[in-house]
Each structure stands twice: as C-alpha cells, then as structure tokens.
Design a protein around this motif. Structure first.
Motif, PDB file in Angstrom:
ATOM      1  N   LEU A  91       0.973  -1.149  -0.049  1.00 35.36           N
ATOM      2  CA  LEU A  91      -0.138  -0.073   0.032  1.00 35.36           C
ATOM      3  C   LEU A  91       0.856   0.949  -0.070  1.00 35.36           C
ATOM      4  O   LEU A  91       1.698   1.521   0.955  1.00 35.36           O
ATOM      5  CB  LEU A  91      -1.057   0.198   1.131  1.00 35.36           C
ATOM      6  N   LEU A  92       0.643   1.714  -0.966  1.00 36.40           N
ATOM      7  CA  LEU A  92       1.299   3.333  -1.299  1.00 36.40           C
ATOM      8  C   LEU A  92       0.548   4.585  -0.740  1.00 36.40           C
ATOM      9  O   LEU A  92      -0.625   4.663  -1.307  1.00 36.40           O
ATOM     10  CB  LEU A  92       1.966   3.499  -2.638  1.00 36.40           C
ATOM     11  N   LEU A 182       6.040   9.790  -0.418  1.00 38.16           N
ATOM     12  CA  LEU A 182       5.224   8.454  -0.561  1.00 38.16           C
ATOM     13  C   LEU A 182       5.542   7.824   0.682  1.00 38.16           C
ATOM     14  O   LEU A 182       6.689   8.007   1.378  1.00 38.16           O
ATOM     15  CB  LEU A 182       5.754   7.775  -1.608  1.00 38.16           C
ATOM     16  N   GLY A 183       4.494   7.087   1.211  1.00 39.96           N
ATOM     17  CA  GLY A 183       4.829   6.186   2.422  1.00 39.96           C
ATOM     18  C   GLY A 183       4.364   4.828   1.837  1.00 39.96           C
ATOM     19  O   GLY A 183       3.245   4.718   1.440  1.00 39.96           O
ATOM     20  N   GLY A 184       5.020   3.567   2.321  1.00 42.47           N
ATOM     21  CA  GLY A 184       4.736   2.313   2.014  1.00 42.47           C
ATOM     22  C   GLY A 184       4.621   1.615   3.009  1.00 42.47           C
ATOM     23  O   GLY A 184       5.648   1.425   4.009  1.00 42.47           O
ATOM     24  N   ALA A 185       3.755   0.515   2.988  1.00 41.69           N
ATOM     25  CA  ALA A 185       3.599  -0.436   4.342  1.00 41.69           C
ATOM     26  C   ALA A 185       3.125  -1.890   3.298  1.00 41.69           C
ATOM     27  O   ALA A 185       2.136  -1.749   2.489  1.00 41.69           O
ATOM     28  CB  ALA A 185       2.672  -0.142   5.288  1.00 41.69           C
ATOM     29  N   ASP A 203       0.530   5.613   6.461  1.00 40.26           N
ATOM     30  CA  ASP A 203       0.707   7.065   6.688  1.00 40.26           C
ATOM     31  C   ASP A 203       1.507   7.351   7.512  1.00 40.26           C
ATOM     32  O   ASP A 203       2.259   8.511   7.443  1.00 40.26           O
ATOM     33  CB  ASP A 203      -0.839   7.425   7.361  1.00 40.26           C
ATOM     34  N   GLN A 204       2.320   6.526   8.379  1.00 41.29           N
ATOM     35  CA  GLN A 204       3.215   6.664   9.089  1.00 41.29           C
ATOM     36  C   GLN A 204       4.424   6.901   8.442  1.00 41.29           C
ATOM     37  O   GLN A 204       5.429   7.725   8.660  1.00 41.29           O
ATOM     38  CB  GLN A 204       3.501   5.464  10.224  1.00 41.29           C
ATOM     39  N   GLN A 205       4.740   5.978   7.448  1.00 37.10           N
ATOM     40  CA  GLN A 205       5.971   6.099   6.448  1.00 37.10           C
ATOM     41  C   GLN A 205       5.855   7.449   5.625  1.00 37.10           C
ATOM     42  O   GLN A 205       6.867   8.102   5.243  1.00 37.10           O
ATOM     43  CB  GLN A 205       6.066   4.957   5.488  1.00 37.10           C
ATOM     44  N   ARG A 216      10.140  12.311  -1.566  1.00 40.36           N
ATOM     45  CA  ARG A 216      10.991  11.076  -1.476  1.00 40.36           C
ATOM     46  C   ARG A 216       9.965  10.155  -0.914  1.00 40.36           C
ATOM     47  O   ARG A 216       8.744  10.357  -0.685  1.00 40.36           O
ATOM     48  CB  ARG A 216      11.971  11.410  -0.412  1.00 40.36           C
ATOM     49  N   ALA A 217      10.437   8.860  -0.917  1.00 40.40           N
ATOM     50  CA  ALA A 217       9.591   7.698  -0.433  1.00 40.40           C
ATOM     51  C   ALA A 217      10.234   7.055   0.627  1.00 40.40           C
ATOM     52  O   ALA A 217      11.325   7.025   0.992  1.00 40.40           O
ATOM     53  CB  ALA A 217       9.217   6.670  -1.373  1.00 40.40           C
ATOM     54  N   CYS A 218       9.424   6.664   1.768  1.00 39.53           N
ATOM     55  CA  CYS A 218       9.746   5.857   2.993  1.00 39.53           C
ATOM     56  C   CYS A 218       8.847   4.843   2.979  1.00 39.53           C
ATOM     57  O   CYS A 218       7.803   4.674   2.856  1.00 39.53           O
ATOM     58  CB  CYS A 218       9.462   6.816   4.273  1.00 39.53           C
ATOM     59  N   PHE A 219       9.652   3.512   3.720  1.00 35.90           N
ATOM     60  CA  PHE A 219       8.877   2.087   3.783  1.00 35.90           C
ATOM     61  C   PHE A 219       9.135   1.846   5.341  1.00 35.90           C
ATOM     62  O   PHE A 219      10.259   2.245   5.983  1.00 35.90           O
ATOM     63  CB  PHE A 219       9.370   1.218   2.845  1.00 35.90           C
ATOM     64  N   GLU A 220       8.323   1.010   5.612  1.00 38.23           N
ATOM     65  CA  GLU A 220       8.833   0.016   6.963  1.00 38.23           C
ATOM     66  C   GLU A 220      10.237  -0.649   6.860  1.00 38.23           C
ATOM     67  O   GLU A 220      10.191  -1.165   5.614  1.00 38.23           O
ATOM     68  CB  GLU A 220       7.619  -0.840   7.139  1.00 38.23           C
ATOM     69  N   PRO A 221      10.886  -0.457   7.609  1.00 38.82           N
ATOM     70  CA  PRO A 221      12.090  -1.233   7.612  1.00 38.82           C
ATOM     71  C   PRO A 221      12.227  -2.888   6.913  1.00 38.82           C
ATOM     72  O   PRO A 221      13.100  -3.110   6.227  1.00 38.82           O
ATOM     73  CB  PRO A 221      12.840  -1.071   8.984  1.00 38.82           C
ATOM     74  N   THR A 222      11.200  -3.513   7.509  1.00 32.68           N
ATOM     75  CA  THR A 222      11.007  -4.590   7.063  1.00 32.68           C
ATOM     76  C   THR A 222       9.410  -4.932   6.942  1.00 32.68           C
ATOM     77  O   THR A 222       8.719  -4.226   7.506  1.00 32.68           O
ATOM     78  CB  THR A 222      11.696  -5.895   8.051  1.00 32.68           C
ATOM     79  N   VAL A 223       9.225  -5.884   6.145  1.00 29.51           N
ATOM     80  CA  VAL A 223       7.698  -6.378   6.104  1.00 29.51           C
ATOM     81  C   VAL A 223       7.332  -6.969   7.607  1.00 29.51           C
ATOM     82  O   VAL A 223       8.155  -7.423   8.146  1.00 29.51           O
ATOM     83  CB  VAL A 223       7.705  -7.392   5.200  1.00 29.51           C
ATOM     84  N   ALA A 224       6.197  -6.171   7.837  1.00 31.14           N
ATOM     85  CA  ALA A 224       5.828  -6.344   9.401  1.00 31.14           C
ATOM     86  C   ALA A 224       5.472  -7.783   9.506  1.00 31.14           C
ATOM     87  O   ALA A 224       4.357  -8.082   9.315  1.00 31.14           O
ATOM     88  CB  ALA A 224       4.480  -5.218   9.404  1.00 31.14           C
TER      89      ALA A 224
END
Length: 245
Positions: A91-92, A182-185, A203-205, A216-224
């Motif tokens: 999800l972006l 962008l934020g991705g999870a 949204d947190q990302q 820029r884009a940020c993602f969770e460090p690893t798949v949760a």
C-alpha cells in the motif's frame, strides 16, 4: 441514445412506477451515455443504468480515480486475499507537496489541474490489477497486489520521478512544478488485519517522508512480521481458546 437523450421525458417515463429523473439527469451531467440499442425501459436499459450509477458512485468526479469508498473496499478485499494466500501486497500513501501553496499562488483552477495531472501520472505507473484512488484533498493511495518487498522502492521511485517530470501550465504562462511524498507498508501476511490499520502504517511512513524533506519515499524497515495488538485482537478476539485463558 446519446448523453442528451438520457434526461429526455421519454427516457424518464420509460419504466412505469419508477421515478428515474434524478438518476438520468445525474448521468447526463456526467456525460455518460446509455447504449443506443437498448430500448428505454427494457431490462438491458435498466441494467445499463444501474451499472452506470454504480460506476459513477465509485469514482472521484475530478480525477476519475477510485474514491475513498471504493478504495476502502479494495483494501478489505486485498487484506482478505493476503490473509488466505500469504502473497505480498503493498500500500502506497501519497501526498502532493505544498499543495496549499499551489492553490494560494495560482488559484484553485490550477490546483484542480494539478490533481488531475498527478492522477494521470499515477495511472501511467501501475498495472491493470492495481487500484489507484484519491482518498482526500491532495491525498492519493495505490494498492498493489503481488508486489514483493524488493520491488517496492522501484515502484515508488517510478511514481515520484513521473510526477516530478511533469509541469502544469498556469493561466499566466508559468509552469508549475509538482512533487509528491510517499509512504509504503505491506499487509501482514497470514493475518486478517483491517483497512484502517494498514492505512495507518502507510501514513506513518508518509509522515516520515515529509519530515525528511518531501519529494521522497519511505517504507517500513522490514515487512511487518510482528502482529500489532490490534491485529491480535482481530485474530483472536472471537477465539474460544482466548476466552478460556
């Protein structure tokens, strides 16, 4: 039957006992047409009318993207699929940077053109199976089924670059540059989560990306892999094993 004929008295009176005037006027205003080979009042004509209204109710009128209602439906369906199959789904969450400033300096007509331009760029970057939605004023989201974690940065970067490369023309001739954050999870695998929790993670990302300077884009460090307390409640809330503890 063309779009002007939709709102004609003959069409509105085609089905005795049904007042279709508002529905037909709504379709006419949207520029949609019902099939010319379906006689008004016939089963095929009524089915086409219902289908057109359903499509209209699921779309954002300005951009043509899925609206928030349709987006939340897509989120729920994808979460169910991931819980059953374990396949990855991304999800972006996207936000147009400094959108209020664009409206303040160039006017709302240019702001609307920016929203439409961003929507068009997003559609250029996705697959037919993906869902692109406008979920708020300048907020968008994309649901990407079967998207492995290794592909996520490339997908987000493609979106970011495509938007940044486009310019929107203002009435005074100036070219308005647009960027997005962008934020991705990823959806938790094998767990029945909720659309609200998945969106909260994305949204947190997104907030991280904006705090780090935007564009820029940020993602969770690893798949949760670790399940949150809320998701544990969804998973075990009705479990007789938990009740016995």
């Amino acid at each position: 039957m063309d779009a002007l004929d939709i709102a004609s008295p003959r069409a509105a009176a085609a089905s005795p006992g049904l007042d279709l005037r508002d529905a037909l006027q709504l379709l006419a205003q949207s520029g949609r047409a019902l099939p010319a080979d379906a006689p008004p009042g016939s089963a095929a004509w009524l089915q086409a009318l219902i289908d057109a209204l359903c499509e209209l109710s699921s779309r954002d009128p300005l951009t043509g993207l899925a609206n928030r209602r349709q987006f939340e439906l897509a989120l729920g369906q994808e979460l169910g699929r991931v819980a059953r199959s374990g396949d990855p789904a991304l999800l972006l969450a996207l936000d147009i940077d400094h959108f209020k400033s664009i409206n303040d300096h160039h006017g709302h007509a240019v702001g609307d053109a920016v929203l439409q331009a961003v929507a068009a760029r997003l559609l250029e970057c996705v697959r037919p199976m993906d869902t692109v939605a406008r979920v708020g004023g300048e907020e968008f989201a994309i649901v990407l089924p079967n998207c492995p974690p290794g592909f996520a940065p490339a997908v987000a970067e493609r979106v970011r670059r495509r938007v940044a490369a486009h310019r929107v023309s203002a009435p005074d001739g100036r070219q308005v540059a647009v960027t997005v954050s962008l934020g991705g999870a990823f959806a938790p695998q094998w767990v029945r989560s909720s659309p609200a929790l998945w969106m909260e993670r994305a949204d947190q990302q997104l907030y991280r990306a904006k705090a780090a300077g935007r564009d820029r884009a940020c993602f969770e460090p690893t798949v949760a892999a670790e399940v949150s307390a809320e998701e544990k409640g969804l998973l075990f809330g009705a479990s007789p094993l938990q009740d016995a503890e």
